[in-house]
Enzyme design. Structure first.
Site, PDB file in Angstrom:
ATOM      1  N   ILE A  54       0.824  -1.219   0.000  1.00  0.00           N
ATOM      2  CA  ILE A  54       0.000   0.000   0.000  1.00  0.00           C
ATOM      3  C   ILE A  54       0.854   1.264   0.000  1.00  0.00           C
ATOM      4  CG2 ILE A  54      -2.132  -0.955   0.983  1.00  0.00           C
ATOM      5  CD1 ILE A  54      -1.159   0.169   3.734  1.00  0.00           C
ATOM      6  N   THR A  67      -9.080   0.554  15.266  1.00  0.00           N
ATOM      7  CA  THR A  67      -9.113  -0.254  16.482  1.00  0.00           C
ATOM      8  C   THR A  67      -9.527   0.580  17.690  1.00  0.00           C
ATOM      9  OG1 THR A  67      -7.625  -1.363  18.049  1.00  0.00           O
ATOM     10  CG2 THR A  67      -6.610   0.220  16.597  1.00  0.00           C
ATOM     11  N   ASP A  68     -10.031  -0.094  18.709  1.00  0.00           N
ATOM     12  CA  ASP A  68     -10.364   0.628  19.952  1.00  0.00           C
ATOM     13  C   ASP A  68      -9.098   1.093  20.685  1.00  0.00           C
ATOM     14  OD1 ASP A  68      -9.476  -1.870  20.831  1.00  0.00           O
ATOM     15  OD2 ASP A  68     -11.229  -2.296  22.073  1.00  0.00           O
ATOM     16  N   GLU A  69      -7.936   0.536  20.290  1.00  0.00           N
ATOM     17  CA  GLU A  69      -6.711   0.841  21.037  1.00  0.00           C
ATOM     18  C   GLU A  69      -6.288   2.306  20.900  1.00  0.00           C
ATOM     19  OE1 GLU A  69      -3.730  -2.249  20.896  1.00  0.00           O
ATOM     20  OE2 GLU A  69      -5.227  -3.739  20.389  1.00  0.00           O
ATOM     21  N   TYR A  98       1.919   0.803  17.944  1.00  0.00           N
ATOM     22  CA  TYR A  98       0.837   0.312  17.072  1.00  0.00           C
ATOM     23  C   TYR A  98      -0.364   1.252  17.120  1.00  0.00           C
ATOM     24  CZ  TYR A  98      -3.444  -2.298  15.932  1.00  0.00           C
ATOM     25  OH  TYR A  98      -4.679  -2.660  15.435  1.00  0.00           O
ATOM     26  N   LYS A 115      -2.012   3.725  14.276  1.00  0.00           N
ATOM     27  CA  LYS A 115      -3.413   3.612  13.843  1.00  0.00           C
ATOM     28  C   LYS A 115      -4.132   4.950  14.066  1.00  0.00           C
ATOM     29  CE  LYS A 115      -5.483   0.527  12.460  1.00  0.00           C
ATOM     30  NZ  LYS A 115      -5.689  -0.029  11.099  1.00  0.00           N
ATOM     31  N   PRO A 160       2.774 -17.776  28.158  1.00  0.00           N
ATOM     32  CA  PRO A 160       3.360 -16.574  28.770  1.00  0.00           C
ATOM     33  C   PRO A 160       2.309 -15.490  29.033  1.00  0.00           C
ATOM     34  CG  PRO A 160       3.812 -16.606  26.411  1.00  0.00           C
ATOM     35  CD  PRO A 160       3.028 -17.842  26.699  1.00  0.00           C
ATOM     36  N   ASP A 206       5.656  -8.003  32.379  1.00  0.00           N
ATOM     37  CA  ASP A 206       4.546  -7.351  31.692  1.00  0.00           C
ATOM     38  C   ASP A 206       5.008  -6.681  30.398  1.00  0.00           C
ATOM     39  OD1 ASP A 206       1.934  -6.680  31.369  1.00  0.00           O
ATOM     40  OD2 ASP A 206       1.803  -5.350  33.118  1.00  0.00           O
TER      41      ASP A 206
HETATM   42  P1  NAD Z   1      -3.235  -9.093  10.247  1.00  0.00           P
HETATM   43  O1  NAD Z   1      -1.909  -8.723  10.784  1.00  0.00           O
HETATM   44  O2  NAD Z   1      -3.751 -10.477  10.460  1.00  0.00           O
HETATM   45  O3  NAD Z   1      -3.288  -8.837   8.666  1.00  0.00           O
HETATM   46  C1  NAD Z   1      -2.740  -7.688   8.083  1.00  0.00           C
HETATM   47  C2  NAD Z   1      -2.705  -7.899   6.583  1.00  0.00           C
HETATM   48  O4  NAD Z   1      -2.177  -6.702   5.983  1.00  0.00           O
HETATM   49  C3  NAD Z   1      -1.814  -9.055   6.140  1.00  0.00           C
HETATM   50  O5  NAD Z   1      -2.461  -9.822   5.157  1.00  0.00           O
HETATM   51  C4  NAD Z   1      -0.590  -8.362   5.558  1.00  0.00           C
HETATM   52  O6  NAD Z   1       0.064  -9.107   4.542  1.00  0.00           O
HETATM   53  C5  NAD Z   1      -1.196  -7.081   5.023  1.00  0.00           C
HETATM   54  N1  NAD Z   1      -0.215  -6.001   4.915  1.00  0.00           N
HETATM   55  C6  NAD Z   1       0.665  -5.580   5.862  1.00  0.00           C
HETATM   56  N2  NAD Z   1       1.427  -4.592   5.391  1.00  0.00           N
HETATM   57  C7  NAD Z   1       1.008  -4.340   4.128  1.00  0.00           C
HETATM   58  C8  NAD Z   1       1.396  -3.424   3.121  1.00  0.00           C
HETATM   59  N3  NAD Z   1       2.395  -2.550   3.329  1.00  0.00           N
HETATM   60  N4  NAD Z   1       0.744  -3.444   1.940  1.00  0.00           N
HETATM   61  C9  NAD Z   1      -0.247  -4.322   1.710  1.00  0.00           C
HETATM   62  N5  NAD Z   1      -0.640  -5.251   2.608  1.00  0.00           N
HETATM   63  C10 NAD Z   1      -0.026  -5.244   3.817  1.00  0.00           C
HETATM   64  O7  NAD Z   1      -4.247  -8.014  10.837  1.00  0.00           O
HETATM   65  P2  NAD Z   1      -5.741  -8.179  11.355  1.00  0.00           P
HETATM   66  O8  NAD Z   1      -5.720  -8.607  12.766  1.00  0.00           O
HETATM   67  O9  NAD Z   1      -6.528  -8.926  10.359  1.00  0.00           O
HETATM   68  O10 NAD Z   1      -6.187  -6.640  11.349  1.00  0.00           O
HETATM   69  C11 NAD Z   1      -6.693  -6.053  10.154  1.00  0.00           C
HETATM   70  C12 NAD Z   1      -7.045  -4.620  10.430  1.00  0.00           C
HETATM   71  O11 NAD Z   1      -8.012  -4.527  11.477  1.00  0.00           O
HETATM   72  C13 NAD Z   1      -5.857  -3.768  10.902  1.00  0.00           C
HETATM   73  O12 NAD Z   1      -5.955  -2.512  10.294  1.00  0.00           O
HETATM   74  C14 NAD Z   1      -6.036  -3.684  12.405  1.00  0.00           C
HETATM   75  O13 NAD Z   1      -5.483  -2.497  12.899  1.00  0.00           O
HETATM   76  C15 NAD Z   1      -7.551  -3.695  12.518  1.00  0.00           C
HETATM   77  N6  NAD Z   1      -8.087  -4.248  13.779  1.00  0.00           N
HETATM   78  C16 NAD Z   1      -7.670  -5.473  14.221  1.00  0.00           C
HETATM   79  C17 NAD Z   1      -8.225  -6.005  15.387  1.00  0.00           C
HETATM   80  C18 NAD Z   1      -7.839  -7.377  15.884  1.00  0.00           C
HETATM   81  O14 NAD Z   1      -8.269  -7.773  16.972  1.00  0.00           O
HETATM   82  N7  NAD Z   1      -7.073  -8.159  15.153  1.00  0.00           N
HETATM   83  C19 NAD Z   1      -9.184  -5.278  16.101  1.00  0.00           C
HETATM   84  C20 NAD Z   1      -9.582  -4.014  15.607  1.00  0.00           C
HETATM   85  C21 NAD Z   1      -9.029  -3.521  14.447  1.00  0.00           C
HETATM   86  P1  TYD Z   2      -3.069  -9.533  21.829  1.00  0.00           P
HETATM   87  O1  TYD Z   2      -3.761 -10.748  21.320  1.00  0.00           O
HETATM   88  O2  TYD Z   2      -1.650  -9.295  21.448  1.00  0.00           O
HETATM   89  O3  TYD Z   2      -3.991  -8.286  21.444  1.00  0.00           O
HETATM   90  P2  TYD Z   2      -3.898  -6.729  21.928  1.00  0.00           P
HETATM   91  O4  TYD Z   2      -2.565  -6.474  22.494  1.00  0.00           O
HETATM   92  O5  TYD Z   2      -4.100  -6.014  20.645  1.00  0.00           O
HETATM   93  O6  TYD Z   2      -5.016  -6.551  22.900  1.00  0.00           O
HETATM   94  O7  TYD Z   2      -3.122  -9.549  23.418  1.00  0.00           O
HETATM   95  C1  TYD Z   2      -4.350  -9.671  24.117  1.00  0.00           C
HETATM   96  C2  TYD Z   2      -4.040  -9.547  25.587  1.00  0.00           C
HETATM   97  O8  TYD Z   2      -3.276 -10.694  25.996  1.00  0.00           O
HETATM   98  C3  TYD Z   2      -3.201  -8.336  25.947  1.00  0.00           C
HETATM   99  O9  TYD Z   2      -3.624  -7.815  27.193  1.00  0.00           O
HETATM  100  C4  TYD Z   2      -1.783  -8.894  26.072  1.00  0.00           C
HETATM  101  C5  TYD Z   2      -2.013 -10.316  26.551  1.00  0.00           C
HETATM  102  N1  TYD Z   2      -1.013 -11.301  26.098  1.00  0.00           N
HETATM  103  C6  TYD Z   2      -0.351 -12.100  27.033  1.00  0.00           C
HETATM  104  O10 TYD Z   2      -0.597 -12.011  28.246  1.00  0.00           O
HETATM  105  N2  TYD Z   2       0.573 -13.000  26.563  1.00  0.00           N
HETATM  106  C7  TYD Z   2       0.870 -13.131  25.250  1.00  0.00           C
HETATM  107  O11 TYD Z   2       1.753 -13.945  24.886  1.00  0.00           O
HETATM  108  C8  TYD Z   2       0.167 -12.305  24.298  1.00  0.00           C
HETATM  109  C9  TYD Z   2       0.458 -12.409  22.826  1.00  0.00           C
HETATM  110  C10 TYD Z   2      -0.771 -11.409  24.768  1.00  0.00           C
END
Ligand code: NAD
Ligand code: TYD
Length: 379
Positions: free
Chosen positions: A66, A137-139, A185, A189, A240, A315
């Site tokens: 992208i 994301t909510d983060e 991160y 975002k 972990p 942590d």
């Molecule tokens: P993911 O890491 O599983 O997938 C990310 C995808 O983006 C991959 O297929 C990767 O190849 C592609 N990508 C990365 N860099 C790229 C680039 N430079 N050009 C083109 N493609 C690229 O992520 P996910 O967990 O599916 O999250 C997807 C989206 O949703 C993200 O924007 C994330 O911030 C958002 N989101 C995720 C969560 C969650 O819990 N996973 C929650 C809320 C929002």
């Molecule tokens: P994660 O799945 O990485 O999502 P996010 O950080 O985006 O919320 O982590 C979920 C929660 O679990 C977060 O509070 C961090 C914790 N966590 C662990 O305790 N151990 C681990 O190895 C990982 C990956 C996450």
């Protein structure tokens, strides 16, 4: 060219976890749309997530970054793209702590590149029929107070809520909550969200932003809590848990998120933000205990057999204490409701990972990891 399709949309990051569910939903539910999955295939992108739809006539995969302005512009203009659903991102908080630069590059500059390329092609049409939908994301909202470590009776319940209906504090993230990201991160975002809104306010681009809570379900890369721990329990490896495991996350089944994205893409109001979540808060340690119980039961191991895998470790730096989304605006204005109750969804998820060990073994294999670690390091 639109090749007879009513719309042509790009879904970025469609080979990743959430993106693959969104691509699957759009390709199947909208056969009159041409769906272009634009993905760089980083370590988190995996075309094996999409084998069931890869031969559908309305699906095209384009491997690309992208951040590559010329390529993005070419794909938009040659296909007469009128909608973009943008999910591509670096998404793992721990990686952002060790390597923040790629997060700024992909999440901020990548989003800006997409916006600018879409603007160049769309602005002359005065944005007629166009839509740029950014998945966030909510983060970005930072961390909420955790006033009751034992949990209170939640004032809000949806079909996704867990049996206990717990809330660990009295405040929730609303669409008006001030941005206060803590990790690289979430900072990246947040920055990309601001650029998307700026393109609406400055140029009139029809944009929408949604902020979703933690997703779980099939095809999530096993570096995130739920798939990592399922895989470790399966292989009897340590789990972990960061800190004391008291951090709280709000979990939503990935297909419920994908359905929300479909609804918002079609019915959401331009320039609006919608929070997406199922009012389903869990303390990490409680999820870990439930995962151990579920995996052991499904593998026929005696109850408690793997409790000693829990290992409390240092942590995470800047670890956000509690996330909890208030999604009432989306429910009220667009009638969205999550469908899958959490304990059922978690069991379904565990069954999926245990039933798809080839997928898990492939993405955790030395070859897969070594290849992407090399790519990751040289970017
Ligand atoms: P993911 O890491 O599983 O997938 C990310 C995808 O983006 C991959 O297929 C990767 O190849 C592609 N990508 C990365 N860099 C790229 C680039 N430079 N050009 C083109 N493609 C690229 O992520 P996910 O967990 O599916 O999250 C997807 C989206 O949703 C993200 O924007 C994330 O911030 C958002 N989101 C995720 C969560 C969650 O819990 N996973 C929650 C809320 C929002
Ligand atoms: P994660 O799945 O990485 O999502 P996010 O950080 O985006 O919320 O982590 C979920 C929660 O679990 C977060 O509070 C961090 C914790 N966590 C662990 O305790 N151990 C681990 O190895 C990982 C990956 C996450």
């Amino acid at each position: 060219m639109n090749m007879g399709y009513s719309r042509t949309i790009i879904i970025t990051g469609g080979a990743g976890f959430i993106g693959s569910h969104v691509v699957r939903l759009f390709v199947s539910k909208h056969p009159d749309y041409h769906v272009i999955n634009f993905d760089k295939l980083t370590y988190a992108g995996n075309l094996a997530n999409l084998t069931d739809i890869e031969n559908k006539p309305n699906y095209t995969f384009v491997k690309g970054d992208i951040c590559d302005y010329e390529l993005v512009k070419k794909v938009i203009s040659e296909n007469n793209v009128d909608g973009i659903i943008h999910l591509a991102a670096e998404s793992h908080v721990d990686r952002s702590i060790t390597d923040p630069f790629i997060f700024a590059k992909t999440n901020v500059l990548g989003t800006l590149t997409l916006l600018q390329a879409a603007r160049e092609f769309w602005e002359p049409s005065r944005w007629e029929g166009k839509r740029f939908y950014h998945i966030s994301t909510d983060e970005v909202y930072g961390a909420l107070e955790l006033t009751n470590p034992e949990g209170l009776e939640s004032p809000f319940v949806t079909k996704a809520s867990s049996a206990g209906h717990k809330a660990y504090g009295r405040t929730f993230f609303t669409e008006e909550t001030r941005y206060q990201p803590h990790s690289p991160y979430s900072a990246a975002k947040a920055s990309s969200d601001h650029f998307v809104r700026a393109y609406h306010d400055t140029y009139g681009m029809p944009t929408i932003v949604t902020n979703c809570s933690n997703n779980y379900g099939p095809y999530q890369f096993p570096e995130k809590l739920i798939p990592l721990f399922i895989n470790n329990i399966r292989n009897r490896k340590p789990l972990p848990v960061y800190g004391k495991g008291e951090n709280v996350r709000d979990w939503l089944y990935v297909e419920d998120h994908a359905r929300a994205i479909d609804l918002i893409f079609h019915k959401g109001k331009v320039a609006q933000t919608y929070n997406i979540g199922g009012f389903n808060e869990w303390k990490n340690i409680d999820i870990v205990r439930l995962l151990i119980k579920t995996v052991d039961r499904l593998l026929g191991r005696p109850e408690g057999a793997d409790d000693d895998l829990i290992t409390f470790v240092t942590d995470r730096k800047g670890h956000d204490l509690r996330y909890a989304i208030d999604s009432r605006k989306l429910q009220r204005e667009l009638g969205w409701e999550p469908q899958l109750q959490f304990e059922e969804g978690l069991e379904k998820t565990v069954r999926w990972y245990l039933g798809n060990q080839d997928w898990l073994d492939n993405v955790t294999s030395g070859d897969y990891q070594a290849y992407y670690e090399r790519m990751y390091k040289c970017r």
